[in-house]
Write a protein that holds these residues in place. Structure first.
Motif: not given
Ligand SMILES: Nc1ncnc2c1ncn2[C@@H]1O[C@H](COP(=O)(O)OP(=O)(O)OP(=O)(O)O)[C@@H](O)[C@H]1O
Ligand SMILES: [Mg+2]
Lengths: 217, 247
Positions: A66-87, A148-154
């Motif tokens: 995770x220190x080298x990868x770009x956020x979107x590369x991780x995002x393609x594998x991991x779906x993250x639901x924030x504590x505050x849905x608004x954000x 929305x987090x599930x949309x790209x099949x993480x």
């Protein structure tokens, strides 16, 4: 697999939240993080999703540092639901919220619609399909954010208190969705204060506190 | 350069008003540059550093390019610098207008940074002493206070969008514009909702129950304040006069 080895983390020059923490999360399994307010559950989730980077040690998401990868590369594998849905809701309407990412990926309109309709149904959101996202109730926002987090099949889902704001029926429905995700082989990390929900779904329970972790409640 | 002028918030407000009014009214590029320089000097004196402000300016380059293209495509006349088929993509008037808009934008931004160097409490007190109703003074101050919060929210949203697998650097221009417009709307809505909740909370605490609020401390204008205000006035008049002469 998400592998954390010898991870230490603190915010700026503050106190250490974690010191030398090692933890592995696998697919097909549902790991719950529990602990007092401020024990570092959200911080741990964010470290796993690469939102925060460890001060020392490594976090590997399917072998990706995770220190080298770009956020979107991780995002393609991991779906993250924030504590505050608004954000994490951006688009003006529920429908657009689900389709615009697929649109950005350049996915065929017909496929976009199929995928979005499926998620609407799964998350009981058909009735609000054309509503403005900011007008949704807390529970509806929560479900939309998850859809929305599930949309790209993480491959992994990290959910920060997904049951907040859900009534008992929706909570039951969410539990069913998560069970289905697990059957599909998705690895899940769920942060929750809801003991009943936790005991129903968890394959493993990890309690955080005092800069470390231990198994069980 | 550790010395900082501690100006009265009213003086700062006056400076901000002068600078931003000039920035909006003046069209001449050279004068806009002069105003921007003056604003930068003022911030440097008040905050001790404009370095981190300069760092932020990089991000406006994209905005600048969009303005140039829009102004070139939609305003008649001007000589084409870049053409695509029948359409002038970049014209010299478009470029000038783009630079103009950018400079104005920067002036307002830098002037706002000046206001941010004042303590919120002092701003409220200063405004109240200017006979501005406390409600209004409070709202102005809250608006200034909300800015950092907004920035955090924007950062979170960008994080969330990337975590859905979107590579921000690889989005085609039109889609990117659409995405930014998506980000802007929830930000505005969240500000409005926050302001509403806050004003409700204030009413509950009887913010307006007493027609006259008493204050423990009073702000006094120092000689330095008068000097700075006089300088700002002279500067404003000089710039306005040159603008008229140049046009
Ligand atoms: N952005 C931040 N900057 C500085 N310190 C922070 C930040 N976010 C969290 N902390 C601190 O880190 C520690 C862990 O916070 P964290 O949010 O991970 O706790 P949590 O277990 O998720 O709590 P909760 O149950 O309230 O959600 C806390 O002591 C908190 O004060
Ligand atoms: Mg938390």
């Amino acid at each position: 697999m998400i592998e954390m080895s010898h991870v230490s983390f603190r915010y700026g020059r503050g106190d250490w939240v974690f010191r030398d923490l090692s933890l592995t999360v696998e697919r097909h399994r549902c790991t719950f993080l529990v602990g007092r307010n401020g024990s570092g559950k959200t911080t741990l989730g964010k470290l796993m999703a690469g939102i925060l980077k460890p001060v020392s040690g490594t976090v590997l998401v399917d072998g990706l540092d995770t220190r080298q990868a770009e956020l979107y590369q991780i995002g393609a594998r991991v779906g993250y639901l924030f504590q505050e849905p608004e954000r994490q809701l951006f688009a003006p309407t529920v429908w657009e919220e689900l389709t615009f990412v697929l649109d950005l990926f350049g996915i065929d309109k017909k496929l976009q619609e199929e995928r979005a309709e499926l998620l609407l149904k799964q998350f009981h959101l058909q009735k609000v399909k054309h509503s403005y996202t900011y007008q949704l109730s807390r529970g509806e926002k929560q479900r939309l954010a998850l859809a929305a987090v599930m949309i790209n099949n993480p491959a992994f889902l990290i959910l920060d208190e997904p049951t907040t704001g859900l009534d008992p029926r929706r909570r039951e429905a969410l539990a069913e969705i998560l069970e289905e995700c697990k059957a599909q082989g998705i690895g899940m990390v769920v942060i929750s204060h809801d003991r009943k929900f936790t005991e129903r779904l968890a394959d493993r329970i990890i309690t955080l506190g005092d800069g470390g972790i231990r198994d069980g409640y | 350069m550790g010395t900082r002028m501690s100006l009265d918030p009213r003086t700062k407000l006056y400076l901000v008003l002068c600078l931003s009014t000039l920035g909006v009214a003046v069209t001449d590029l050279r004068l806009l540059l002069v105003i921007l320089a003056a604003a930068a000097v003022a911030v440097k004196a008040a905050a001790g550093s404009i370095l981190n402000l300069l760092g932020k300016l990089k991000r406006f380059i994209f905005l600048f390019l969009i303005i140039v293209v829009i102004q070139s495509v939609f305003t008649r006349g001007g000589t084409a610098v870049l053409r695509l088929g029948q359409i002038n993509i970049i014209t010299d008037t478009g470029l000038v207008r783009g630079v103009q808009t950018l400079l104005r934008f920067l002036i307002v931004l830098v002037a706002a940074a000046l206001m941010a160097t004042a303590k919120p409490r002092d701003i409220i007190q200063g405004l109240i002493q200017l006979r501005i109703p406390p409600e209004l003074a409070f709202m102005v101050t809250m608006a200034i206070r909300f800015l950092p919060l907004l920035r955090d929210e924007a950062v979170d949203m960008l994080t969330a969008i990337q975590l859905r697998g979107v590579n921000l650097k690889k989005i085609p221009l039109l889609r990117r514009l659409k995405m930014y417009s998506y980000l802007l709307a929830p930000l505005l809505i969240s500000v409005l909702l926050k302001a509403r909740d806050l004003s409700l909370a204030m009413e509950m605490r009887a913010f307006r129950a007493f027609p006259r609020r008493t204050s423990l401390r009073t702000l006094y204008l120092q000689p330095a304040d008068y000097l700075v205000m006089a300088m700002a006035t002279v500067f404003a008049v000089a710039v306005a006069a040159s603008a008229i002469l140049l046009s």
